[in-house]
Write an enzyme that holds these catalytic residues in place. Structure first.
Site, PDB file in Angstrom:
ATOM      1  N   LYS A   1      -1.879  37.664 -22.258  1.00  0.00           N
ATOM      2  CA  LYS A   1      -3.639  37.723 -22.820  1.00  0.00           C
ATOM      3  C   LYS A   1      -4.348  37.301 -21.562  1.00  0.00           C
ATOM      4  O   LYS A   1      -3.877  36.392 -20.628  1.00  0.00           O
ATOM      5  CB  LYS A   1      -3.699  36.877 -24.028  1.00  0.00           C
ATOM      6  CG  LYS A   1      -3.324  35.337 -23.821  1.00  0.00           C
ATOM      7  CD  LYS A   1      -3.524  34.753 -25.009  1.00  0.00           C
ATOM      8  CE  LYS A   1      -3.492  33.268 -24.724  1.00  0.00           C
ATOM      9  NZ  LYS A   1      -3.617  32.624 -26.214  1.00  0.00           N
ATOM     10  N   HIS A   2      -5.511  37.773 -21.447  1.00  0.00           N
ATOM     11  CA  HIS A   2      -6.295  38.509 -22.369  1.00  0.00           C
ATOM     12  C   HIS A   2      -6.656  39.821 -21.469  1.00  0.00           C
ATOM     13  O   HIS A   2      -7.606  39.953 -20.666  1.00  0.00           O
ATOM     14  CB  HIS A   2      -7.621  38.150 -22.912  1.00  0.00           C
ATOM     15  CG  HIS A   2      -7.448  36.623 -23.350  1.00  0.00           C
ATOM     16  ND1 HIS A   2      -7.300  35.494 -22.411  1.00  0.00           N
ATOM     17  CD2 HIS A   2      -7.407  36.063 -24.652  1.00  0.00           C
ATOM     18  CE1 HIS A   2      -7.116  34.431 -23.256  1.00  0.00           C
ATOM     19  NE2 HIS A   2      -7.109  34.718 -24.456  1.00  0.00           N
TER      20      HIS A   2
ATOM     21  N   HIS B   1     -15.656  33.404 -26.859  1.00  0.00           N
ATOM     22  CA  HIS B   1     -15.969  32.804 -28.203  1.00  0.00           C
ATOM     23  C   HIS B   1     -17.302  32.580 -28.806  1.00  0.00           C
ATOM     24  O   HIS B   1     -17.768  32.738 -29.956  1.00  0.00           O
ATOM     25  CB  HIS B   1     -15.372  31.352 -28.468  1.00  0.00           C
ATOM     26  CG  HIS B   1     -13.739  31.353 -27.994  1.00  0.00           C
ATOM     27  ND1 HIS B   1     -13.076  31.258 -27.000  1.00  0.00           N
ATOM     28  CD2 HIS B   1     -12.978  31.334 -29.109  1.00  0.00           C
ATOM     29  CE1 HIS B   1     -11.923  31.277 -27.186  1.00  0.00           C
ATOM     30  NE2 HIS B   1     -11.659  31.175 -28.366  1.00  0.00           N
TER      31      HIS B   1
ATOM     32  N   ASP C   1      -0.801  29.962 -31.329  1.00  0.00           N
ATOM     33  CA  ASP C   1      -1.369  29.962 -29.838  1.00  0.00           C
ATOM     34  C   ASP C   1      -0.661  28.622 -29.307  1.00  0.00           C
ATOM     35  O   ASP C   1      -0.724  27.571 -29.828  1.00  0.00           O
ATOM     36  CB  ASP C   1      -2.793  29.510 -29.638  1.00  0.00           C
ATOM     37  CG  ASP C   1      -3.733  30.971 -29.818  1.00  0.00           C
ATOM     38  OD1 ASP C   1      -3.270  32.001 -29.330  1.00  0.00           O
ATOM     39  OD2 ASP C   1      -4.694  30.702 -30.418  1.00  0.00           O
TER      40      ASP C   1
ATOM     41  N   ARG D   1      -5.917  27.020 -17.957  1.00  0.00           N
ATOM     42  CA  ARG D   1      -5.140  27.956 -18.857  1.00  0.00           C
ATOM     43  C   ARG D   1      -4.257  29.019 -18.126  1.00  0.00           C
ATOM     44  O   ARG D   1      -3.063  29.542 -18.363  1.00  0.00           O
ATOM     45  CB  ARG D   1      -5.717  28.399 -19.909  1.00  0.00           C
ATOM     46  CG  ARG D   1      -6.349  27.559 -20.938  1.00  0.00           C
ATOM     47  CD  ARG D   1      -7.458  28.239 -21.811  1.00  0.00           C
ATOM     48  NE  ARG D   1      -6.738  29.124 -22.887  1.00  0.00           N
ATOM     49  CZ  ARG D   1      -7.436  29.902 -23.202  1.00  0.00           C
ATOM     50  NH1 ARG D   1      -8.658  30.241 -23.379  1.00  0.00           N
ATOM     51  NH2 ARG D   1      -6.796  30.893 -24.481  1.00  0.00           N
TER      52      ARG D   1
ATOM     53  N   ASP E   1      -7.798  39.896 -29.542  1.00  0.00           N
ATOM     54  CA  ASP E   1      -8.305  38.328 -29.836  1.00  0.00           C
ATOM     55  C   ASP E   1      -8.897  38.207 -31.012  1.00  0.00           C
ATOM     56  O   ASP E   1      -9.172  39.358 -31.729  1.00  0.00           O
ATOM     57  CB  ASP E   1      -8.905  38.206 -28.593  1.00  0.00           C
ATOM     58  CG  ASP E   1      -8.858  36.607 -28.225  1.00  0.00           C
ATOM     59  OD1 ASP E   1      -8.426  35.728 -29.139  1.00  0.00           O
ATOM     60  OD2 ASP E   1      -9.492  36.098 -27.055  1.00  0.00           O
TER      61      ASP E   1
END
Length: 487
Positions: free
Chosen positions: A176-177, A189, A76, A146, A260
């Site tokens: 992504k995502h 997560h 990453d 991000r 992911d």
């Protein structure tokens, strides 16, 4: 131990190609990983735990490739605070949001080029970046800085230039995502994230992905997010409607679709990693990432895929198709470039400065007491450990300060302590996404009540502070420190 008995020729290897494994260690390759690589493992993903310094990383990637030259070695590498390669001398580049604020695609290209050039020297030839998600939900806990921003056309513009710059270095990029993690209030997560918006609103989030496909992006990563308007049942990673109908057919993507990480709670808690691997491949993923260092988890995922092939639950053609895409990716990107040209090491700081100065900046405050409030680093994202005080002191040794990471047991006592320690010095109060972390709002309010003259700084998304860095990478914090110190 599962044997490849009863599988047609080549199918065991094809199944292994569909896996990307994390592992522990910086020098030796675990025997279990060697056996997986022997049987055709598609790729490995490196993390901070695999990094000591540049020479060591290069030796590790050479060792891995000596086992199998077509192994994809990935990481990453978004820039900003996501710094697995700090120890290996990574170029300091702000996260994508600051690049979107500066909005100079040529500058974004120079930043992406620096990151990719550095990867090439390390023998890492696949980067799970850039983020194509739009940041348009104020309580989104995971996308934020991000993302290049909230505006689809802006994100699309910067994705195109990032992908092209990375491609020129012979490094594979990954948007992504899919189909977008920006509209959720949950971090996948930790739990299943849901984006409840109607289909016509979700379409805007597809624009950056469309741009990425148009730019020839070789990989796209799926989101562990449920979109009831697209598939009421399953998160995108496990949804044939989202991966197949939408990404393959409507967006016409024929590169490698990677999931992911399967151990993220959105998948692991409900389906189990092994179940997740089987369902994701059946739904149209080409590779699944098992990022945990415990290779037993990877083996369990592999065994679930082989069992599903044997029982016919998972179609042989699906796995062969996926492995074929992974092979094509490896043909283009597995071998690192022989010689690597230099890059612009100053591009990141230039971009960070442009972002900070995109709004009026307050006058310098020398000798300040700098209070830096920020949440504890995300276990999967941020190992940088950067703080604003260190950056200010590098430019103004007379500065003092307090860093508070994570909620203090007694905020009122901490505020009193800070006010005592700062004395008559100018006060700087920096927060990071205070709207998501009420303890920061409380501490800031307590300090401002007594010191209304304090300079306020936002180190996440803008929340009304006098200064905003739009991110917590070292370059972001250095650019703010320069304004505060008048450097």
């Amino acid at each position: 131990m599962t044997h490849s008995a009863h599988l047609p020729p080549g199918l065991d290897e094809a199944a292994h190609r569909c896996l990307v494994a994390g592992f522990a260690g910086t020098a030796t390759v675990p025997d279990t990983l060697k056996r997986l690589i022997d049987r055709g493992l598609g790729g490995v993903i490196l993390f901070t735990r695999n990094v000591r310094d540049a020479q060591q990383v290069r030796q590790l990637t050479d060792t891995l490739r000596a086992l199998r030259p077509d192994l994809i070695v990935a990481i990453d590498n978004e820039g900003g605070g996501i710094g697995h390669l700090v120890g290996a001398g990574a170029p300091e580049v702000p996260g994508s949001y600051a690049l979107g604020v500066a909005d100079d695609p040529a500058l974004t290209a120079r930043c992406a080029d620096a990151l990719a050039g550095h990867l090439a020297t390390l023998g890492i030839t696949a980067s799970y970046a850039p983020v194509a998600d739009l940041q348009h939900h104020p309580r989104n806990p995971i996308v934020r800085t991000r993302s290049f921003g909230a505006e689809p056309a802006l994100a699309a513009r910067h994705l195109r230039t990032w992908i092209a710059a990375t491609e020129r270095r012979g490094v594979a990029s990954c948007a992504k995502h899919f189909p977008g993690h920006g509209g959720t209030e949950t971090d996948s997560h930790h739990d299943v994230a849901v984006d409840p918006r109607p289909y016509d609103e979700l379409r805007a989030d597809l624009e950056p992905f469309r741009a990425a496909v148009g730019a020839g992006v070789p990989m796209i990563m799926s989101a562990h997010v449920v979109f009831p308007a697209l598939d009421p049942e399953r998160p995108a990673t496990l949804s044939r409607r989202i991966l197949g109908d939408l990404l393959r057919h409507e967006l016409d993507f024929d590169g490698v679709l990677v999931s992911d990480a399967l151990e993220m709670k959105a998948i692991a808690d409900r389906y189990g990693e092994a179940g997740g691997a089987r369902i994701a491949l059946a739904a149209g993923a080409d590779q699944v990432i098992v990022a945990v260092p415990e290779l037993e988890t990877t083996l369990a995922c592999r065994d679930a895929v082989l069992d599903a092939l044997r029982s016919g639950v998972l179609a042989e053609e699906r796995v062969r198709e996926a492995a074929g895409r992974v092979r094509r990716l490896a043909e283009r990107y597995a071998a690192p470039a022989g010689t690597v040209d230099g890059w612009d090491a100053g591009a990141g700081l230039e971009a960070a400065r442009r972002a900070v100065r995109s709004r009026p900046v307050p006058p310098a405050v020398r000798g300040a007491h700098v209070v830096d409030l920020f949440p504890p680093p995300h276990p999967a994202l941020n190992w940088g450990g950067e703080d604003l005080l260190t950056e200010v002191r590098a430019l103004d040794p007379t500065a003092t300060g307090t860093a508070v990471t994570g909620e203090p047991a007694e905020p009122a006592a901490v505020a009193e302590e800070i006010l005592r320690a700062s004395g008559a010095a100018p006060l700087v109060v920096a927060t990071c996404d205070a709207g998501l972390h009420p303890w920061q709002e409380q501490l800031r309010a307590a300090l401002l009540a007594r010191r209304p003259d304090a300079v306020t700084v936002d180190t996440g998304l803008p929340e009304g502070g006098a200064l905003c860095s739009y991110g917590r990478g070292r370059a972001n914090l250095r650019a703010v420190a320069e304004v505060l110190a008048g450097a």
